[in-house]
Design a protein around this motif. Structure first.
Motif, PDB file in Angstrom:
ATOM      1  N   GLY A   1      28.635  46.080  37.795  1.00 14.81           N
ATOM      2  CA  GLY A   1      29.248  45.693  38.781  1.00 14.81           C
ATOM      3  C   GLY A   1      30.221  44.558  38.331  1.00 14.81           C
ATOM      4  O   GLY A   1      31.206  44.401  38.963  1.00 14.81           O
ATOM      5  N   LEU A   2      30.008  43.913  37.236  1.00 13.40           N
ATOM      6  CA  LEU A   2      31.032  42.832  36.737  1.00 13.40           C
ATOM      7  C   LEU A   2      32.229  43.440  36.206  1.00 13.40           C
ATOM      8  O   LEU A   2      33.446  43.013  36.566  1.00 13.40           O
ATOM      9  CB  LEU A   2      30.448  42.021  35.655  1.00 13.40           C
TER      10      LEU A   2
ATOM     11  N   PHE B   1      33.366  46.503  37.481  1.00 13.36           N
ATOM     12  CA  PHE B   1      34.096  46.733  38.864  1.00 13.36           C
ATOM     13  C   PHE B   1      34.985  45.639  39.471  1.00 13.36           C
ATOM     14  O   PHE B   1      35.933  45.982  39.632  1.00 13.36           O
ATOM     15  CB  PHE B   1      32.962  47.366  39.716  1.00 13.36           C
ATOM     16  N   VAL B   2      34.456  44.488  39.298  1.00 16.86           N
ATOM     17  CA  VAL B   2      35.068  43.142  39.756  1.00 16.86           C
ATOM     18  C   VAL B   2      36.404  42.822  38.916  1.00 16.86           C
ATOM     19  O   VAL B   2      37.344  42.468  39.390  1.00 16.86           O
ATOM     20  CB  VAL B   2      34.232  42.058  40.194  1.00 16.86           C
ATOM     21  N   LEU B   3      35.984  42.937  37.676  1.00 19.55           N
ATOM     22  CA  LEU B   3      37.177  43.057  36.813  1.00 19.55           C
ATOM     23  C   LEU B   3      38.351  43.962  36.657  1.00 19.55           C
ATOM     24  O   LEU B   3      39.413  43.523  36.752  1.00 19.55           O
ATOM     25  CB  LEU B   3      36.677  42.533  35.291  1.00 19.55           C
TER      26      LEU B   3
ATOM     27  N   ALA C   1      39.060  45.367  39.406  1.00 27.07           N
ATOM     28  CA  ALA C   1      39.704  44.907  40.482  1.00 27.07           C
ATOM     29  C   ALA C   1      40.772  43.964  40.353  1.00 27.07           C
ATOM     30  O   ALA C   1      42.260  44.121  40.743  1.00 27.07           O
ATOM     31  CB  ALA C   1      39.360  44.663  42.110  1.00 27.07           C
ATOM     32  N   LEU C   2      40.236  42.894  39.770  1.00 23.42           N
ATOM     33  CA  LEU C   2      41.159  42.043  39.386  1.00 23.42           C
ATOM     34  C   LEU C   2      42.247  42.251  38.351  1.00 23.42           C
ATOM     35  O   LEU C   2      43.555  41.621  38.702  1.00 23.42           O
ATOM     36  CB  LEU C   2      40.516  40.526  38.847  1.00 23.42           C
TER      37      LEU C   2
ATOM     38  N   GLY D   1      37.217  50.020  40.163  1.00 23.46           N
ATOM     39  CA  GLY D   1      37.689  48.775  40.401  1.00 23.46           C
ATOM     40  C   GLY D   1      39.297  48.851  40.475  1.00 23.46           C
ATOM     41  O   GLY D   1      39.972  48.299  41.282  1.00 23.46           O
TER      42      GLY D   1
END
Length: 159
Positions: A54-55, A57-59, A61-62, A109
């Motif tokens: 999950g982390l 995936f967010v990274l 996207a960023l 992401g």
């Protein structure tokens, strides 16, 4: 030879390795109450690995959003910087989780952010203008993700 001098099999040396369960894959038995060792020798609980996914995936996207902005602002150096950050994220995802799913999570992401930013608004505003730099960022990032995902085995750290 007397019967008392014959070697006795130890409890761990059963003829069928599948009878020992998950401990057979690492060569040492797992302690009760502790998770089995991962392929790199470190015990990793399943929930911790999902948190990493999950982390990542967010990274992803960023990094995808930041790379889309940077590569357009400073075209030759910004494109190189964005692709280096993308490669670092993907390889870091591989090293952090020890599996190719870490690369896939970060890549998912990244791809989601890049695709959403490539859509224009009805007014004609959009982050990507359709030039060569944008295409190199898109295809270069996907190429780096494929290269990192196809790494078969991680190098083992020296002990």
């Amino acid at each position: 030879m007397s019967p008392s001098s014959s070697p006795k099999p130890s409890p761990d040396s059963s003829p069928d390795p599948s009878s020992r369960g998950r401990a057979a894959s690492s060569g040492r038995p797992a302690a009760p109450g502790r998770p089995a060792a991962a392929s790199d020798g470190f015990p990793v609980p399943r929930t911790a690995r999902y948190v990493w996914y999950g982390l990542l995936f967010v990274l992803g996207a960023l990094v995808g959003a930041a790379g889309a902005l940077v590569q357009a602002a400073w075209l030759p150096a910004g494109l190189l910087l964005a692709l280096l950050a993308t490669g670092g994220l993907f390889y870091g995802g591989l090293r952090a989780t020890g599996t190719q799913a870490g690369v896939a999570a970060a890549g998912g992401g990244w791809l989601l952010a890049v695709v959403l930013l490539s859509f224009g608004r009805p007014e004609g505003d959009g982050v990507f203008g359709g030039g060569v730099g944008e295409l190199l960022f898109l295809f270069g990032g996907m190429g780096v993700a494929v290269m990192c995902a196809t790494l078969v085995r991680l190098p083992r750290p020296p002990r």
